[in-house]
Scaffold this motif. Sequence first.
Motif, PDB file in Angstrom:
ATOM      1  N   LEU A   1       4.379  18.772 -15.106  1.00  0.00           N
ATOM      2  CA  LEU A   1       3.965  19.212 -16.544  1.00  0.00           C
ATOM      3  C   LEU A   1       2.584  19.891 -16.653  1.00  0.00           C
ATOM      4  O   LEU A   1       2.387  20.932 -17.045  1.00  0.00           O
ATOM      5  N   PHE A   2       1.846  19.444 -15.700  1.00  0.00           N
ATOM      6  CA  PHE A   2       0.339  20.005 -15.477  1.00  0.00           C
ATOM      7  C   PHE A   2       0.652  21.288 -14.909  1.00  0.00           C
ATOM      8  O   PHE A   2      -0.223  22.371 -15.283  1.00  0.00           O
ATOM      9  N   THR A   3       1.479  21.280 -13.933  1.00  0.00           N
ATOM     10  CA  THR A   3       1.784  22.819 -13.078  1.00  0.00           C
ATOM     11  C   THR A   3       2.117  23.785 -14.175  1.00  0.00           C
ATOM     12  O   THR A   3       1.620  24.822 -14.069  1.00  0.00           O
ATOM     13  N   LEU A   4       3.114  23.316 -14.923  1.00  0.00           N
ATOM     14  CA  LEU A   4       3.665  24.426 -15.838  1.00  0.00           C
ATOM     15  C   LEU A   4       2.809  24.713 -16.875  1.00  0.00           C
ATOM     16  O   LEU A   4       2.653  25.773 -17.095  1.00  0.00           O
ATOM     17  N   ALA A   5       1.849  23.632 -17.424  1.00  0.00           N
ATOM     18  CA  ALA A   5       1.044  24.119 -18.507  1.00  0.00           C
ATOM     19  C   ALA A   5      -0.159  25.099 -18.073  1.00  0.00           C
ATOM     20  O   ALA A   5      -0.208  26.111 -18.738  1.00  0.00           O
ATOM     21  N   MET A   6      -0.691  24.811 -16.771  1.00  0.00           N
ATOM     22  CA  MET A   6      -1.487  25.711 -16.420  1.00  0.00           C
ATOM     23  C   MET A   6      -1.056  26.989 -15.932  1.00  0.00           C
ATOM     24  O   MET A   6      -1.838  28.080 -16.237  1.00  0.00           O
ATOM     25  N   THR A   7       0.194  27.106 -15.495  1.00  0.00           N
ATOM     26  CA  THR A   7       0.792  28.327 -14.927  1.00  0.00           C
ATOM     27  C   THR A   7       1.147  28.976 -16.414  1.00  0.00           C
ATOM     28  O   THR A   7       0.849  30.362 -16.610  1.00  0.00           O
ATOM     29  N   ALA A   8       1.534  28.510 -17.576  1.00  0.00           N
ATOM     30  CA  ALA A   8       1.811  29.396 -18.727  1.00  0.00           C
ATOM     31  C   ALA A   8       0.317  29.884 -19.527  1.00  0.00           C
ATOM     32  O   ALA A   8       0.519  30.632 -19.834  1.00  0.00           O
ATOM     33  N   LEU A   9      -0.626  28.790 -19.334  1.00  0.00           N
ATOM     34  CA  LEU A   9      -1.794  29.197 -20.194  1.00  0.00           C
ATOM     35  C   LEU A   9      -2.443  30.461 -19.035  1.00  0.00           C
ATOM     36  O   LEU A   9      -2.932  31.384 -19.953  1.00  0.00           O
ATOM     37  N   MET A  10      -2.287  30.300 -17.826  1.00  0.00           N
ATOM     38  CA  MET A  10      -2.606  31.554 -17.006  1.00  0.00           C
ATOM     39  C   MET A  10      -2.058  32.759 -17.359  1.00  0.00           C
ATOM     40  O   MET A  10      -2.639  33.995 -17.571  1.00  0.00           O
ATOM     41  N   LEU A  11      -0.677  32.607 -17.486  1.00  0.00           N
ATOM     42  CA  LEU A  11       0.144  33.829 -17.883  1.00  0.00           C
ATOM     43  C   LEU A  11      -0.094  34.403 -19.039  1.00  0.00           C
ATOM     44  O   LEU A  11      -0.152  35.543 -19.401  1.00  0.00           O
ATOM     45  N   PHE A  12      -0.561  33.608 -20.043  1.00  0.00           N
ATOM     46  CA  PHE A  12      -0.783  34.051 -21.315  1.00  0.00           C
ATOM     47  C   PHE A  12      -2.348  34.739 -21.353  1.00  0.00           C
ATOM     48  O   PHE A  12      -2.364  35.929 -22.038  1.00  0.00           O
ATOM     49  N   LEU A  13      -3.093  34.222 -20.579  1.00  0.00           N
ATOM     50  CA  LEU A  13      -4.347  34.923 -20.603  1.00  0.00           C
ATOM     51  C   LEU A  13      -4.433  36.192 -19.668  1.00  0.00           C
ATOM     52  O   LEU A  13      -5.095  37.122 -20.018  1.00  0.00           O
ATOM     53  N   MET A  14      -3.556  36.127 -18.828  1.00  0.00           N
ATOM     54  CA  MET A  14      -3.443  37.392 -17.958  1.00  0.00           C
ATOM     55  C   MET A  14      -2.679  38.511 -18.483  1.00  0.00           C
ATOM     56  O   MET A  14      -2.987  39.888 -18.208  1.00  0.00           O
TER      57      MET A  14
ATOM     58  N   SER B   1       0.898  -1.216   0.024  1.00  0.00           N
ATOM     59  CA  SER B   1       0.036  -0.073  -0.138  1.00  0.00           C
ATOM     60  C   SER B   1       0.760   1.278  -0.224  1.00  0.00           C
ATOM     61  O   SER B   1       0.630   2.080   0.798  1.00  0.00           O
ATOM     62  N   ARG B   2       1.588   1.429  -1.064  1.00  0.00           N
ATOM     63  CA  ARG B   2       2.435   2.810  -1.107  1.00  0.00           C
ATOM     64  C   ARG B   2       2.017   3.531  -2.087  1.00  0.00           C
ATOM     65  O   ARG B   2       1.438   3.078  -3.376  1.00  0.00           O
ATOM     66  N   ALA B   3       1.982   4.890  -1.646  1.00  0.00           N
ATOM     67  CA  ALA B   3       1.542   5.783  -2.859  1.00  0.00           C
ATOM     68  C   ALA B   3       2.673   6.239  -3.667  1.00  0.00           C
ATOM     69  O   ALA B   3       3.846   6.455  -3.286  1.00  0.00           O
ATOM     70  N   ARG B   4       2.141   5.923  -5.206  1.00  0.00           N
ATOM     71  CA  ARG B   4       3.453   6.423  -6.004  1.00  0.00           C
ATOM     72  C   ARG B   4       3.028   7.823  -6.687  1.00  0.00           C
ATOM     73  O   ARG B   4       1.779   8.124  -6.722  1.00  0.00           O
ATOM     74  N   PHE B   5       3.979   8.492  -6.644  1.00  0.00           N
ATOM     75  CA  PHE B   5       3.623   9.915  -7.159  1.00  0.00           C
ATOM     76  C   PHE B   5       4.353  10.034  -8.718  1.00  0.00           C
ATOM     77  O   PHE B   5       5.240   9.665  -8.855  1.00  0.00           O
ATOM     78  N   ASP B   6       3.446  10.554  -9.428  1.00  0.00           N
ATOM     79  CA  ASP B   6       3.679  10.908 -10.835  1.00  0.00           C
ATOM     80  C   ASP B   6       4.370  12.328 -11.008  1.00  0.00           C
ATOM     81  O   ASP B   6       3.726  13.021 -11.544  1.00  0.00           O
ATOM     82  N   LEU B   7       5.851  12.136 -10.542  1.00  0.00           N
ATOM     83  CA  LEU B   7       6.181  13.815 -10.516  1.00  0.00           C
ATOM     84  C   LEU B   7       6.245  14.317 -11.837  1.00  0.00           C
ATOM     85  O   LEU B   7       6.287  15.666 -11.978  1.00  0.00           O
ATOM     86  N   PRO B   8       6.734  13.613 -12.885  1.00  0.00           N
ATOM     87  CA  PRO B   8       6.641  14.482 -14.235  1.00  0.00           C
ATOM     88  C   PRO B   8       5.321  14.850 -14.611  1.00  0.00           C
ATOM     89  O   PRO B   8       5.401  16.011 -15.168  1.00  0.00           O
ATOM     90  N   GLY B   9       4.317  14.092 -14.446  1.00  0.00           N
ATOM     91  CA  GLY B   9       2.866  14.451 -14.856  1.00  0.00           C
ATOM     92  C   GLY B   9       2.455  15.651 -14.046  1.00  0.00           C
ATOM     93  O   GLY B   9       1.983  16.690 -14.464  1.00  0.00           O
ATOM     94  N   ILE B  10       2.897  15.795 -12.414  1.00  0.00           N
ATOM     95  CA  ILE B  10       2.501  16.868 -11.557  1.00  0.00           C
ATOM     96  C   ILE B  10       3.116  18.057 -12.169  1.00  0.00           C
ATOM     97  O   ILE B  10       2.415  19.136 -12.460  1.00  0.00           O
TER      98      ILE B  10
ATOM     99  N   LEU C   1       2.630  23.230 -26.180  1.00  0.00           N
ATOM    100  CA  LEU C   1       3.838  22.276 -26.205  1.00  0.00           C
ATOM    101  C   LEU C   1       3.745  21.350 -24.817  1.00  0.00           C
ATOM    102  O   LEU C   1       3.519  20.407 -24.578  1.00  0.00           O
ATOM    103  N   LEU C   2       3.491  22.412 -23.570  1.00  0.00           N
ATOM    104  CA  LEU C   2       3.615  21.413 -22.334  1.00  0.00           C
ATOM    105  C   LEU C   2       2.194  20.743 -22.099  1.00  0.00           C
ATOM    106  O   LEU C   2       2.156  19.475 -21.635  1.00  0.00           O
ATOM    107  N   ALA C   3       0.991  21.175 -22.646  1.00  0.00           N
ATOM    108  CA  ALA C   3      -0.225  20.485 -22.589  1.00  0.00           C
ATOM    109  C   ALA C   3       0.069  18.966 -23.355  1.00  0.00           C
ATOM    110  O   ALA C   3      -0.190  18.056 -23.112  1.00  0.00           O
ATOM    111  N   ALA C   4       0.694  19.251 -24.344  1.00  0.00           N
ATOM    112  CA  ALA C   4       0.686  18.092 -25.428  1.00  0.00           C
ATOM    113  C   ALA C   4       2.017  17.112 -24.770  1.00  0.00           C
ATOM    114  O   ALA C   4       1.698  16.097 -24.815  1.00  0.00           O
ATOM    115  N   SER C   5       2.898  17.631 -24.235  1.00  0.00           N
ATOM    116  CA  SER C   5       3.718  16.839 -23.403  1.00  0.00           C
ATOM    117  C   SER C   5       2.926  16.099 -22.390  1.00  0.00           C
ATOM    118  O   SER C   5       3.490  14.847 -21.830  1.00  0.00           O
ATOM    119  N   LEU C   6       2.354  16.806 -21.858  1.00  0.00           N
ATOM    120  CA  LEU C   6       1.553  16.166 -20.868  1.00  0.00           C
ATOM    121  C   LEU C   6       0.780  14.794 -21.124  1.00  0.00           C
ATOM    122  O   LEU C   6       0.745  14.038 -20.404  1.00  0.00           O
TER     123      LEU C   6
END
Length: 454
Positions: A216-229, A205-214, A245-250
């Motif tokens: 990429l999601f954070t970077l993609a959302m941040t980039a999108l928010m910066l673009f909109l702002m 019962s070990r929790a595995r963390f998808d660090l690359p996915g986390i 590109l970040l969303a596609a990579s995700l």
Amino acid sequence: MADRTAPPASLVRFDRRFLLPLLVAAMLNPMNSAMLATALVPIGRAFPQQEAIAAWLIATLYLTAAVAQPVLGGIADKLGARRTLLGGMGFLAAGAVLGAIAFDPWTLIASRALIGFGTAVGFPCAVVMIRQRSEHLGIEPPARLLGLLSMASSASMAVGPPLGGVLTGLLGWRWVFLINLPLAIVTAALAIWLSPADDRLRRESRARFDLPGIALFTLAMTALMLFLMNLAKGVHVGGLVAATLLAASLVIVEGRMREPFIDFRLIIANRALAGTYAHHVLLNFLLYCLFYSIPQWAQAWLHVPIEQSGLVLLPVAVSSSLASLAPTRGAWGRAMEISGLLSLIVTSGGLFLLDGSTTLAGLMALTLLFGIGNGALNMVNQQRMLDHAPPDRSGTAAGLLRTAQYCGAILSAPFTAYLLGGHFGPEPMKALGLALLPIAALMLLLTLRRWGSA
């Protein structure tokens, strides 16, 4: 002879003692989302960089919660909901103290990140506990319990602005952060006292963390928010390309992960679940656009004092609470869903009527309608998520539903700022209505189509 394998009656019953810590925990995240709105002006006086930092103080909690919800839901699935909830309260307490002693804006941002992470445990842990108890009883998760969770969330979001105004006005803006310390202590105590103990941990019962996915999601959302702002300054092609590109990579990276942060394969294969998430993004984009714009319009156009402007949203708490308790299945459930969608259409259209003759009572009547859609449709989406999510992934699925919610919230903040441009006269609000009305109509059409294909 009594069955020694049968659990005690107190552990197989949905009673008030079981529900109390879940309801309190579910209130913390939306309450913190809303409380800050009335404290931004005094924070700006304390820190001259407020114009650059204010948007990040708002967005940091949304970004953190959007990432943390499915992660913490997965942890709750594997390590236990009560353990996860207690750990979250530790992060919340740390964020409260850090915000109370913050010496610069970046410390406040760190505080908001800790608060966002700590409060993100509430909803997925509640769903895991309810699902486990329901499976133990051999019944479907009672709709009334989901309604109470939705009611607590909706009511706390509406109560947040007036509460923040009172704390800021009477005790100072730091109490908008520090209030989370006693809340974390009370929630942890209730969980220890009333929540069922988790199973003993096993090695597997070990929790595995998808660090690359986390990441990429954070970077993609941040980039999108910066673009909109920055849309007010023009379209930044490089920012849009980076977000794409970040969303596609995700999507590519998550497709190769054994236990992905966002399971696109599950979402694509489960069209009903994917439709629920898409509907939730649209719903919360619309809701948060209204949530941000109406109190600010009341301040600027009706000259309502800052500490009282949050009261404009109090009718949302009333109508949301009542709508959250309505049925979600059968003919009555469909009628309630249609009522919620129609209320959003009417509210969006009502923005065209706001002008110098609008009274505070008229504005509060509009927010009363807004609350019906908020309560009813959030409840419907919660029920659909539970109906279509795999039982062993209920915590992760619940976390992704909240991720969808915060994606809508993250996108609404820069969109509203761009569309209104800091001017809250009648014309910008009509422009907002023109943007939101087609979204509400689209949601209604998609719902009717879903019913037709069912």
